[in-house]
Design a protein around this motif. Structure first.
Motif, PDB file in Angstrom:
ATOM      1  N   LEU A  50       1.175  -1.312  -0.225  1.00  0.00           N
ATOM      2  CA  LEU A  50      -0.296   0.029  -0.372  1.00  0.00           C
ATOM      3  C   LEU A  50       1.093   1.483   0.001  1.00  0.00           C
ATOM      4  N   LEU A  51       0.558   2.142  -0.464  1.00  0.00           N
ATOM      5  CA  LEU A  51       1.184   4.151  -0.135  1.00  0.00           C
ATOM      6  C   LEU A  51      -0.022   4.808   0.133  1.00  0.00           C
ATOM      7  N   ILE A  52       0.259   5.353   1.064  1.00  0.00           N
ATOM      8  CA  ILE A  52      -1.114   6.035   2.003  1.00  0.00           C
ATOM      9  C   ILE A  52      -0.285   8.116   1.854  1.00  0.00           C
ATOM     10  N   LEU A  53      -0.893   8.265   1.066  1.00  0.00           N
ATOM     11  CA  LEU A  53      -0.442   9.561   1.167  1.00  0.00           C
ATOM     12  C   LEU A  53      -1.480  10.709   1.956  1.00  0.00           C
ATOM     13  N   GLN A  54      -0.845  10.909   3.025  1.00  0.00           N
ATOM     14  CA  GLN A  54      -1.090  12.402   3.229  1.00  0.00           C
ATOM     15  C   GLN A  54      -0.781  13.916   2.960  1.00  0.00           C
ATOM     16  N   ASP A  55      -1.873  14.837   1.926  1.00  0.00           N
ATOM     17  CA  ASP A  55      -1.291  15.790   1.221  1.00  0.00           C
ATOM     18  C   ASP A  55      -1.558  16.563   2.002  1.00  0.00           C
ATOM     19  N   ASP A  56      -0.416  18.188   2.266  1.00  0.00           N
ATOM     20  CA  ASP A  56      -0.646  18.958   2.853  1.00  0.00           C
ATOM     21  C   ASP A  56      -0.880  18.835   4.887  1.00  0.00           C
ATOM     22  N   LEU A  57      -0.056  18.273   5.847  1.00  0.00           N
ATOM     23  CA  LEU A  57       0.356  17.619   6.834  1.00  0.00           C
ATOM     24  C   LEU A  57      -0.094  19.094   7.280  1.00  0.00           C
ATOM     25  N   HIS A  58       0.407  19.659   7.090  1.00  0.00           N
ATOM     26  CA  HIS A  58       1.125  21.258   8.168  1.00  0.00           C
ATOM     27  C   HIS A  58      -0.547  21.405   8.323  1.00  0.00           C
ATOM     28  N   TRP A  59      -1.625  20.891   7.705  1.00  0.00           N
ATOM     29  CA  TRP A  59      -2.776  22.290   7.868  1.00  0.00           C
ATOM     30  C   TRP A  59      -3.879  20.819   8.438  1.00  0.00           C
ATOM     31  N   ALA A  60      -2.971  19.868   9.294  1.00  0.00           N
ATOM     32  CA  ALA A  60      -3.945  18.495   9.963  1.00  0.00           C
ATOM     33  C   ALA A  60      -3.613  18.899  11.665  1.00  0.00           C
ATOM     34  N   ASP A  61      -5.143  18.351  12.293  1.00  0.00           N
ATOM     35  CA  ASP A  61      -5.240  19.060  13.531  1.00  0.00           C
ATOM     36  C   ASP A  61      -4.187  17.999  14.411  1.00  0.00           C
ATOM     37  N   GLY A  62      -4.242  18.151  15.914  1.00  0.00           N
ATOM     38  CA  GLY A  62      -3.642  17.717  17.103  1.00  0.00           C
ATOM     39  C   GLY A  62      -3.129  16.286  16.375  1.00  0.00           C
ATOM     40  N   ALA A  63      -4.444  16.122  17.003  1.00  0.00           N
ATOM     41  CA  ALA A  63      -5.319  14.267  17.036  1.00  0.00           C
ATOM     42  C   ALA A  63      -4.887  14.231  15.574  1.00  0.00           C
ATOM     43  N   SER A  64      -4.752  14.219  14.455  1.00  0.00           N
ATOM     44  CA  SER A  64      -4.580  13.408  13.215  1.00  0.00           C
ATOM     45  C   SER A  64      -2.760  13.719  13.104  1.00  0.00           C
ATOM     46  N   LEU A  65      -2.739  14.683  13.759  1.00  0.00           N
ATOM     47  CA  LEU A  65      -0.804  14.415  13.578  1.00  0.00           C
ATOM     48  C   LEU A  65      -0.157  13.613  14.423  1.00  0.00           C
ATOM     49  N   GLU A  66      -1.378  13.292  15.804  1.00  0.00           N
ATOM     50  CA  GLU A  66      -0.845  12.216  16.952  1.00  0.00           C
ATOM     51  C   GLU A  66      -0.623  10.776  15.798  1.00  0.00           C
ATOM     52  N   LEU A  67      -2.233  10.427  15.047  1.00  0.00           N
ATOM     53  CA  LEU A  67      -2.110   8.956  14.599  1.00  0.00           C
ATOM     54  C   LEU A  67      -1.340   9.271  13.378  1.00  0.00           C
ATOM     55  N   PHE A  68      -0.790   9.737  12.674  1.00  0.00           N
ATOM     56  CA  PHE A  68       0.575   9.917  11.450  1.00  0.00           C
ATOM     57  C   PHE A  68       1.907   9.254  12.185  1.00  0.00           C
ATOM     58  N   THR A  69       2.383   9.876  13.131  1.00  0.00           N
ATOM     59  CA  THR A  69       3.167   9.300  13.764  1.00  0.00           C
ATOM     60  C   THR A  69       3.065   7.954  14.880  1.00  0.00           C
ATOM     61  N   TRP A  70       1.799   7.711  14.879  1.00  0.00           N
ATOM     62  CA  TRP A  70       1.669   6.329  15.216  1.00  0.00           C
ATOM     63  C   TRP A  70       1.683   4.868  14.214  1.00  0.00           C
ATOM     64  N   LEU A  71       1.372   5.592  13.014  1.00  0.00           N
ATOM     65  CA  LEU A  71       1.393   4.520  12.298  1.00  0.00           C
ATOM     66  C   LEU A  71       2.886   5.044  11.507  1.00  0.00           C
ATOM     67  N   ALA A  72       3.567   6.223  11.588  1.00  0.00           N
ATOM     68  CA  ALA A  72       4.818   6.015  11.409  1.00  0.00           C
ATOM     69  C   ALA A  72       5.823   4.992  12.186  1.00  0.00           C
ATOM     70  N   ARG A  73       5.310   4.467  13.452  1.00  0.00           N
ATOM     71  CA  ARG A  73       6.069   3.772  14.055  1.00  0.00           C
ATOM     72  C   ARG A  73       5.533   1.904  14.185  1.00  0.00           C
ATOM     73  N   GLU A  74       4.521   1.634  14.176  1.00  0.00           N
ATOM     74  CA  GLU A  74       3.768   1.055  14.067  1.00  0.00           C
ATOM     75  C   GLU A  74       3.806  -0.180  12.579  1.00  0.00           C
ATOM     76  N   LEU A  75       3.917   0.496  11.512  1.00  0.00           N
ATOM     77  CA  LEU A  75       3.895   0.322  10.447  1.00  0.00           C
ATOM     78  C   LEU A  75       5.297  -0.224  10.131  1.00  0.00           C
ATOM     79  N   ARG A  76       6.202  -0.149  10.590  1.00  0.00           N
ATOM     80  CA  ARG A  76       7.494  -0.034   9.719  1.00  0.00           C
ATOM     81  C   ARG A  76       7.772  -1.328   9.232  1.00  0.00           C
ATOM     82  N   GLU A  77       6.938  -2.712   9.669  1.00  0.00           N
ATOM     83  CA  GLU A  77       7.799  -4.061   9.316  1.00  0.00           C
ATOM     84  C   GLU A  77       6.730  -4.139   8.500  1.00  0.00           C
ATOM     85  N   SER A  78       5.278  -3.308   7.513  1.00  0.00           N
ATOM     86  CA  SER A  78       4.504  -3.692   7.018  1.00  0.00           C
ATOM     87  C   SER A  78       5.015  -3.381   5.646  1.00  0.00           C
ATOM     88  N   PRO A  79       4.487  -4.195   4.445  1.00  0.00           N
ATOM     89  CA  PRO A  79       4.438  -3.619   2.920  1.00  0.00           C
ATOM     90  C   PRO A  79       3.448  -2.473   2.788  1.00  0.00           C
TER      91      PRO A  79
END
Length: 339
Positions: A50-79
């Motif tokens: 999968l390719l997951i694209l998050q455009d305009d990250l600078h507009w994201a609210d705090g909760a969305s940024l927390e989710l993005f960083t969570w996924l960056a950590r948790e999906l490291r072993e996934s394709p």
């Protein structure tokens, strides 16, 4: 946990009422939701990468940024490739965006790509696809006029193409390359947040020319150097100005810092924060040690009045100044703040 995920994405369907109650505590509930999103994506990636694209990250609210960083950590072993785009405007050090980017930067599998303007060959490729083949002279003029900025280039080509075929003139002067309305509107939005003094300095710079020597600009402005540099900093931060001669600007900061020392001395009443700012800007001129000293003093002064965020900012600047310090050694440490 599809129950937790359904709370975030109602379109998945209503969860079982017996399991729908949110767990006690905001953090535990958010953990369950984030974990459910990660698990759902991991399952989806079992069939194909999968390719997951998050455009305009600078507009994201705090909760969305927390989710993005969570996924960056948790999906490291996934394709799964997690890709985000954002403007290169500097974020406030204590903002949710700056904290998220700092956390992601610490991950050994994360990377950062700076995107510059399109090269001349890329400009030619874009023009050919958008408006047809164009002479090499026009391609060079477009690259120079827009500096390869995709948005600027697109709007300029649209404006030119509306006036006729791009191969209809025999010289660059035959094309009327001007500022497109959409680009003009974008510039107005950026200018809207600047003080009138800064806008006046930009008008003056535009009158001088495209490449503006800071010394000439400062002399023509006729303003106190510290006020002139403050406006220059605002223009650079708004990405309306690009520094071409940082050494010249650093020299001005050094002169201001020396003038402050001459006026106030280096005693307890010295303006430590101002001195830290100017010596940091002059650190590349061999003033790194001095910058560290004043950053430390400014940090201690801020901490003493319970301005801990400001103290942390001065401490971070001190660490940056260490890179420029003469005879910097790995044994040097900053004094602990009296928190």
């Amino acid at each position: 946990d599809l129950v937790a995920l359904a709370l975030l994405l109602p379109e998945l369907g209503e969860p079982d009422a017996s399991r729908a109650a949110a767990p006690p505590g905001r953090d535990l509930h958010r953990f369950r939701v984030f974990d459910a999103v990660a698990e759902w994506l991991q399952r989806a990636a079992e069939a194909e990468p999968l390719l997951i694209l998050q455009d305009d990250l600078h507009w994201a609210d705090g909760a969305s940024l927390e989710l993005f960083t969570w996924l960056a950590r948790e999906l490291r072993e996934s394709p799964i490739l997690l890709l985000a785009t954002l403007r290169d405007d500097p974020a406030a050090p204590d903002s949710a965006l700056a904290q998220a980017l700092a956390e992601i930067a610490r991950l050994d599998h994360a990377g950062h790509i700076d995107l510059g303007g399109l090269a001349e060959a890329e400009v030619a490729e874009y023009v050919a696809g958008a408006a047809g083949e164009a002479p090499a002279a026009l391609i060079a003029a477009l690259r120079d006029h827009t500096e390869g900025n995709p948005f600027f280039l697109r709007e300029t080509v649209r404006l030119l193409a509306a006036e006729g075929p791009l191969d209809g003139a025999q010289s660059v002067e035959g094309w009327r390359i001007r500022l497109p309305p959409a680009v003009r509107d974008a510039l107005r939005r950026r200018l809207a947040g600047l003080p009138e003094s800064c806008i006046e300095q930009l008008r003056l710079a535009a009158a001088i020319g495209r490449s503006v020597p800071v010394s000439l600009w400062s002399a023509a402005a006729g303003r106190p150097r510290h006020a002139f540099l403050a406006d220059l900093d605002r223009a650079v931060a708004a990405r309306l100005l690009r520094e071409l001669a940082p050494g010249e600007r650093a020299a001005l900061h050094e002169r201001i810092a020396e003038a402050l020392l001459s006026l106030h001395g280096a005693g307890p009443d010295a303006p430590a924060a101002d001195l830290a700012h100017h010596f940091c800007a002059a650190a590349a001129r061999g003033r790194g040690d001095t910058a560290v000293h004043w950053c430390e003093r400014a940090a201690h002064a801020a901490a003493a009045r319970c301005a801990y965020e400001e103290a942390a900012l001065h401490a971070a600047r001190a660490l940056e100044a260490l890179a420029h310090a003469r005879e910097a050694t790995s044994e040097r440490r900053l004094a602990p703040l009296p928190l």
